[in-house]
Design a protein around this motif. Structure first.
Motif, PDB file in Angstrom:
ATOM      1  N   ILE A  37       0.843  -1.200   0.000  1.00 30.14           N
ATOM      2  CA  ILE A  37       0.000   0.000   0.000  1.00 30.14           C
ATOM      3  C   ILE A  37       0.880   1.253   0.000  1.00 30.14           C
ATOM      4  CG2 ILE A  37      -1.692   1.326   1.323  1.00 30.14           C
ATOM      5  CD1 ILE A  37      -2.683  -1.346   2.475  1.00 30.14           C
ATOM      6  N   SER A  38       0.698   2.114  -0.974  1.00 32.74           N
ATOM      7  CA  SER A  38       1.453   3.365  -1.024  1.00 32.74           C
ATOM      8  C   SER A  38       0.650   4.420  -1.775  1.00 32.74           C
ATOM      9  CB  SER A  38       2.801   3.139  -1.720  1.00 32.74           C
ATOM     10  OG  SER A  38       3.460   4.369  -1.846  1.00 32.74           O
ATOM     11  N   ALA A  47      -5.388   0.017  -1.045  1.00 35.45           N
ATOM     12  CA  ALA A  47      -5.600  -1.390  -0.713  1.00 35.45           C
ATOM     13  C   ALA A  47      -6.376  -2.122  -1.801  1.00 35.45           C
ATOM     14  CB  ALA A  47      -6.322  -1.479   0.621  1.00 35.45           C
ATOM     15  N   ILE A  81       8.381   1.304   5.515  1.00 34.11           N
ATOM     16  CA  ILE A  81       7.218   2.005   6.048  1.00 34.11           C
ATOM     17  C   ILE A  81       5.951   1.534   5.326  1.00 34.11           C
ATOM     18  CG2 ILE A  81       6.104   4.282   6.080  1.00 34.11           C
ATOM     19  CD1 ILE A  81       8.944   5.357   6.837  1.00 34.11           C
ATOM     20  N   GLU A  82       6.025   1.423   4.005  1.00 32.54           N
ATOM     21  CA  GLU A  82       4.860   0.998   3.236  1.00 32.54           C
ATOM     22  C   GLU A  82       4.531  -0.474   3.526  1.00 32.54           C
ATOM     23  OE1 GLU A  82       7.444   2.735   1.937  1.00 32.54           O
ATOM     24  OE2 GLU A  82       6.362   4.636   1.865  1.00 32.54           O
ATOM     25  N   ASP A  88       5.051  -1.944   6.364  1.00 28.71           N
ATOM     26  CA  ASP A  88       4.395  -1.939   7.673  1.00 28.71           C
ATOM     27  C   ASP A  88       2.935  -1.500   7.567  1.00 28.71           C
ATOM     28  OD1 ASP A  88       6.604  -2.843   8.934  1.00 28.71           O
ATOM     29  OD2 ASP A  88       7.188  -0.935   9.837  1.00 28.71           O
ATOM     30  N   THR A  89       2.664  -0.504   6.728  1.00 31.95           N
ATOM     31  CA  THR A  89       1.274  -0.062   6.537  1.00 31.95           C
ATOM     32  C   THR A  89       0.437  -1.256   6.067  1.00 31.95           C
ATOM     33  OG1 THR A  89       2.119   2.068   5.785  1.00 31.95           O
ATOM     34  CG2 THR A  89      -0.204   1.649   5.405  1.00 31.95           C
ATOM     35  N   PHE A  92      -0.139  -3.703   8.931  1.00 29.55           N
ATOM     36  CA  PHE A  92      -1.177  -3.140   9.818  1.00 29.55           C
ATOM     37  C   PHE A  92      -2.559  -3.337   9.193  1.00 29.55           C
ATOM     38  CE2 PHE A  92       1.959  -0.404  12.105  1.00 29.55           C
ATOM     39  CZ  PHE A  92       1.491  -0.586  13.379  1.00 29.55           C
ATOM     40  N   TYR A  93      -2.640  -3.007   7.924  1.00 31.16           N
ATOM     41  CA  TYR A  93      -3.929  -3.076   7.225  1.00 31.16           C
ATOM     42  C   TYR A  93      -4.465  -4.505   7.208  1.00 31.16           C
ATOM     43  CZ  TYR A  93      -7.479  -2.362   3.660  1.00 31.16           C
ATOM     44  OH  TYR A  93      -8.672  -2.298   2.994  1.00 31.16           O
TER      45      TYR A  93
END
Lengths: 368, 204
Positions: free
Chosen positions: B111-112, B119, B147-148, B150-151, B154-155
């Motif tokens: 996701i970025s 998503a 970072i992306e 990790d997003t 999380f998602y």
């Protein structure tokens, strides 16, 4: 840290330059537009991997050229030689190396050559937006706290992603709240760390700030800085959640540590609203010098101090007080630019200080 | 560069469209093919085959010759574990370790929003359907620690919160065979905080 020698190639108005510096005071004099500030900016570049004035490296390269190189030979507190080189080439690639070993990430270099620079723009920063004042503290903390710098980089990256998503949602009807939840959650850790570090920093900083202000103004004012942050108002997760509808309307993130503001108080009153021009000048100078002093207490290397053209804005007594303070407090290697040939020199001679004086004329520098 | 032949020039231009092939490498390849003409047909055939016949596995979206890839079709693999990865290259990397016998799910990215990837552009619904219908018990997040990445982790974990599934992720830390002094501070700091009991690490 002592910068013994610098070499420039196609950097701003310097086609090619090699200079050896004094380990104490370096006076750089010349008329406006000759390249005094560019020389300081090159020194700044070697510490922060970027110009203090230009955001894009393409503006730092000499006119009609496409690459530049800066290198500096430093002497550390342990008497070791360390040579830093910054090379930017046409394809916009930037390489910073120490003793010929290149960094994987530029941010790894920050703090290696500690430095504090004071410019006329800093004096304006009190009147400007909060971003300039956050920069005042961020550049200082980043030089001694790696976790702070990496949290800051991380926070800004996630924030960019969040804002990009909020922007892209303008014409979409179904908002993915799970995605926003995920981004929010990622912000929490770095935000908490940054918030705590800024608070801890001010606790150390405020007594030094007050001491320096009182010295420069020869007064008894109580001085302190406070940070006003959304994070003071409770749990950041809830704050983000409560602001979400507003953020969706605004298409950007309206709460967080990127909105923190540094408030400067004199005798418990906000300087911005009531202080005189002279008090503001002394205030900002004191903030910068306090950063220098704090950094020199924490960092094992003595920072370099760059004073760019600030004496035009100060009266002679205040210039003397400023230099007195620096001399009494063991400040390290200092670089001063001035349009006036003799002003600083006379004071340094009176105080029997060793110094080197450089005269800048149109991109060439001679030792006077 | 000046070419003596238009045909050569066209071939060089075509080959230099490929990633990491510049004009000079392309010219070297072209001159080689001029000399070894019989290789050309083999190459053209295999590339046409690649274009016409290669498929995405209907289950995991790995590249495959058939509708279902060799990994998903293998009866000996553990079907209760799915390793979620960004791309097909990650499948290959994990397969090369020979330490994993479960299945995969290729998301097709992370996701970025900055790059316009939300998503719904990834194969997340497909993953959730697989989990709901196939009796999967564990998901391993085999996603890069960026970072992306990790997003995305999380998602996914938020989307899977309602299911009783076990979620794990690759451990992060000092590289095997690496020198501690050359490990960056972030990784080393993290490895100290997330240290593991002695018996779990060296014994295996």
């Amino acid at each position: 840290m002592i910068l013994e020698q610098i070499k420039l190639y196609q950097f701003k108005n310097y086609e090619e330059l090699s200079l050896k510096f004094n380990s104490g005071f370096n006076l750089i004099v010349g008329l406006n537009g000759m390249g005094k500030t560019n020389l300081l900016d090159a020194i700044y570049y070697l510490s922060f991997c970027r110009s203090n004035y230009q955001h894009q490296d393409s503006n730092v390269v000499s006119f009609s050229k496409d690459s530049f190189r800066i290198s500096g030979d430093y002497l550390t507190s342990e008497d070791r030689k360390s040579s830093v080189a910054a090379v930017v080439t046409a394809r916009k690639s930037k390489k910073i190396s120490v003793n010929k070993k290149e960094y994987g990430r530029l941010s790894d270099h920050i703090g290696m050559i500690p430095l504090v620079m004071i410019t006329p723009d800093d004096i304006q920063s009190l009147k400007e937006g909060s971003e300039e004042r956050r920069k005042l503290i961020d550049t200082c903390i980043s030089q001694f706290s790696k976790p702070y710098l990496s949290a800051l980089v991380k926070y800004n990256r996630i924030l960019k992603q969040r804002n990009a998503y909020l922007k892209s949602m303008y014409d979409k009807r179904n908002i993915d709240h799970t995605l926003l939840d995920s981004l929010d959650e990622q912000l929490l850790g770095p935000a908490r760390l940054i918030h705590e570090e800024r608070g801890k920093f001010l606790d150390l900083f405020n007594p030094i700030f007050e001491e320096i202000y009182q010295y420069l103004a020869k007064g008894h004012e109580q001085m302190n800085c406070k940070i006003r942050s959304h994070l003071d108002e409770g749990n950041f997760k809830d704050i983000l959640r409560n602001a979400r509808d507003k953020d969706i309307d605004l298409q950007r993130t309206s709460v967080g540590i990127h909105k923190d503001d540094l408030k400067i108080y004199m005798n418990d009153r906000l300087m911005k609203t009531f202080a005189s021009q002279g008090q503001i000048k002394s205030g900002i100078l004191s903030i910068k010098l306090a950063q220098y002093k704090l950094l020199s207490n924490i960092h094992k290397e003595m920072p370099l101090l760059l004073l760019d053209d600030i004496f035009d804005k100060l009266d002679r007594t205040r210039v003397e007080y400023l230099l007195d303070y620096m001399l009494n407090n063991n400040f390290g290697q200092t670089f001063i630019t001035d349009t006036h040939q003799l002003r600083v020199e006379e004071i340094l001679q009176k105080k029997e200080q060793s110094y080197s004086k450089f005269v800048v004329v149109d991109g060439s520098v001679t030792l006077a | 560069m000046k070419y003596s032949s238009r045909i050569i020039e066209d071939a060089v231009n075509a080959l230099s469209q490929l990633p990491s092939v510049g004009k000079k490498s392309a010219l070297r390849l072209v001159l080689h093919l001029v000399k070894e003409g019989n290789q050309v047909e083999d190459i053209v055939n295999s590339l046409n085959n690649l274009k016409d016949n290669l498929k995405n596995c209907k289950e995991c979206f790995n590249l495959s010759d058939h509708d279902i890839c060799a990994i998903c079709a293998n009866v000996n693999r553990n079907k209760k574990t799915i390793c979620v990865v960004e791309s097909i290259r990650d499948v290959m990397a994990i397969e090369d370790t020979a330490h994993y016998d479960g299945l995969y799910h290729v998301l097709g990215g992370v996701i970025s929003p900055l790059e316009g990837i939300d998503a719904d552009q990834l194969r997340i619904e497909e993953l959730i359907n697989r989990i709901k219908t196939n009796g999967v018990e564990e998901i391993i997040m085999g996603i890069s620690p960026t970072i992306e990445g990790d997003t995305t982790i999380f998602y996914l974990s938020k989307r899977l919160k309602e299911t009783p599934i076990k979620i794990s992720m690759l451990s992060r830390g000092v590289a095997f065979g690496g020198d501690l002094e050359y490990t960056d501070e972030l990784t080393l700091g993290r490895s100290i905080l997330a240290r593991v009991p002695y018996s779990h690490s060296l014994a295996e």
